[in-house]
Write an enzyme that holds these catalytic residues in place. Sequence first.
Site, PDB file in Angstrom:
ATOM      1  N   HIS A 282      -7.520  -0.393   5.818  1.00 41.56           N
ATOM      2  CA  HIS A 282      -7.392  -1.090   7.053  1.00 41.56           C
ATOM      3  C   HIS A 282      -8.919  -0.945   7.688  1.00 41.56           C
ATOM      4  O   HIS A 282      -9.641  -1.905   7.976  1.00 41.56           O
ATOM      5  CB  HIS A 282      -6.588  -0.434   8.193  1.00 41.56           C
ATOM      6  CG  HIS A 282      -5.189  -0.500   7.733  1.00 41.56           C
ATOM      7  ND1 HIS A 282      -4.685  -1.222   6.960  1.00 41.56           N
ATOM      8  CD2 HIS A 282      -4.008   0.495   7.986  1.00 41.56           C
ATOM      9  CE1 HIS A 282      -3.214  -1.066   6.495  1.00 41.56           C
ATOM     10  NE2 HIS A 282      -3.009   0.067   7.475  1.00 41.56           N
TER      11      HIS A 282
ATOM     12  N   HIS B 189      -1.993  -5.094   5.465  1.00 40.60           N
ATOM     13  CA  HIS B 189      -1.499  -6.109   6.754  1.00 40.60           C
ATOM     14  C   HIS B 189      -2.474  -6.250   7.772  1.00 40.60           C
ATOM     15  O   HIS B 189      -2.391  -7.289   8.251  1.00 40.60           O
ATOM     16  CB  HIS B 189      -0.267  -5.332   7.304  1.00 40.60           C
ATOM     17  CG  HIS B 189      -0.227  -4.459   8.056  1.00 40.60           C
ATOM     18  ND1 HIS B 189      -0.520  -3.067   7.487  1.00 40.60           N
ATOM     19  CD2 HIS B 189      -0.277  -4.234   9.500  1.00 40.60           C
ATOM     20  CE1 HIS B 189      -0.628  -2.234   8.697  1.00 40.60           C
ATOM     21  NE2 HIS B 189      -0.567  -2.976   9.812  1.00 40.60           N
TER      22      HIS B 189
ATOM     23  N   GLU C 120      -3.946   5.398  17.469  1.00 36.45           N
ATOM     24  CA  GLU C 120      -2.724   5.069  17.574  1.00 36.45           C
ATOM     25  C   GLU C 120      -1.984   6.523  18.545  1.00 36.45           C
ATOM     26  O   GLU C 120      -2.546   7.491  18.401  1.00 36.45           O
ATOM     27  CB  GLU C 120      -1.873   5.139  16.374  1.00 36.45           C
ATOM     28  CG  GLU C 120      -2.435   4.038  15.444  1.00 36.45           C
ATOM     29  CD  GLU C 120      -1.733   4.214  14.077  1.00 36.45           C
ATOM     30  OE1 GLU C 120      -0.508   3.669  13.971  1.00 36.45           O
ATOM     31  OE2 GLU C 120      -1.807   4.893  13.192  1.00 36.45           O
TER      32      GLU C 120
ATOM     33  N   LYS D 194       0.909  -1.098  -0.035  1.00 40.03           N
ATOM     34  CA  LYS D 194       0.069   0.040   0.022  1.00 40.03           C
ATOM     35  C   LYS D 194       0.943   1.230  -0.119  1.00 40.03           C
ATOM     36  O   LYS D 194       2.097   1.026   0.295  1.00 40.03           O
ATOM     37  CB  LYS D 194      -0.814   0.056   0.959  1.00 40.03           C
ATOM     38  CG  LYS D 194      -0.326   0.302   2.579  1.00 40.03           C
ATOM     39  CD  LYS D 194      -1.411   0.395   3.640  1.00 40.03           C
ATOM     40  CE  LYS D 194      -1.742   1.786   3.830  1.00 40.03           C
ATOM     41  NZ  LYS D 194      -0.823   2.661   4.748  1.00 40.03           N
TER      42      LYS D 194
END
Length: 495
Positions: free
Chosen positions: A239, A177, A215, A147
Amino acid sequence: MSQTIIIFGASGDLTSRKLIPALYQLERKKRLDKPCRIVGVSRTPISDTQWREKLQNTTREFLGERFDQNCWNAFAPMIHYFVGDVEKQETFPKLNAMLQSLENDEPANRLYYLSTAPTFYAATVKQLGGAGMADESHGARRVIIEKPFGTDWETARQLNNDVHRVFQERQIYRIDHYLGKETVNNLLVLRFANAIFEPIWNRNYIDHVQITANEEVLVGRRAPFYEKAGILRDMFQNHLLQLLTFTAMEPPARFDADAVRGEKVKVLHAIRGMSPEEAAVNTLRGQYRSYRSESDVAPNSRTATYAAVRLMIDNWRWKDVPFYLRSGKGMSCRTTQIIVQFRRPPHLMFAKSGGNFETYPMPEIDANRMLIQIQPAEGIQIHFLTKVPDTEMQMRQTEFQFNFRESFRGELPEAYERLLLDAMHGDASLFARSDEVEAAWRIIDPIQSTWDNSLQSAPDFYEVNSWGPPAAADWIRRFGHEWFDSCPLLRGESL
Ligand code: BG6
């Protein structure tokens, strides 16, 4: 058959932080097809020995106690380095000759991993084709593309066209991922290997869904990339929409690439599009206060480092059930979680004790809730009301809990282990298909362009170490809901 993995952009961070540690772990678990060779391609002129030493240090650093010197000594000879510039045509025939010699001129499966800057993806694929390196007469030829896959629908479509000129879709592995995370895969098992959840997994029982990927980290030295990407392109197009499709898709008939991805694409196509006016109402963006003073960030940057988006899925299962997606940098804790908020009971017979609920933690959300912790503190909680002993009929939220690390001993594998292995074995179930990537951009593009074009409004500021802009609480309240702000903590977990 023997295997060769060729990493373009080998001197980048991804190779040392993720790819090599994952391949080393696969070797340690004896999962690599043998013989196996790993060839890094980059312009930096270093020797095989120097590259192996560098990778030994970084792998030891990233794996800590899981690093085993003997295992590394067995793994290191598989690693080779090729000095080459992907922008130069002459690189590819030379690289091909080197690969053939490593493969002893025998058939071998090859996996090309594009981990260069995205601007080089199309040219690299074209050169691979030009040098006959996509030809499958001497083994499978597969390509993994990192990506970001495009920066909007138009560029993604162009890239798909460019790649399809050389590789067939079955040879292409667009990586996200998140799809390699055990907890994300477990969503499929939770929903489709158990009979008790699926009957209530719909608009009749579910009030709304919240998908959060927060995050603590700031943008830091990724600012040149981030200034152009922002949170929507960096986290939502891939994601968060992947988490949404796994939560919302219909049960596929088989666990194979076509069936699984077919169902995911149907969900993406069912997501209601937004006009600029609707995007203004159904989205909210933020920027952490110190972002503009990061190096390489414009002093008046309007790049969002936080976003909340309300999506509606127009199908029978999800009609009128909002899916709230949010993600931010500089948040008060790292947590990726999916909250499935169930409806309240249609009638509460405990009227006498009405208002006498001892609810925790949020009085507004006292219906059942399933909390799926993707990371950290991987596990699942189901919240339900229980009678408080020794009271007339007081109730309190209590929980059932499943904790991965408690139930299964050992470390959870890194996402890249699973994904590399699947790609080597030709299983694309956990990779994005061309129509899937394009459908995801079609959802993101109108929001991004509304933000880019609304010159009068800028992202709301928020403090680092918070839950995003203060306006986010009012925003969701307008739709009659409350954020479930909870840092991950499962019982028995030491964080
Ligand atoms: C990457 C994004 O794809 O995912 C990063 O580019 C983000 O900005 C990262 O930090 C998050 O991955 P994880 O696995 O730590 O949740």
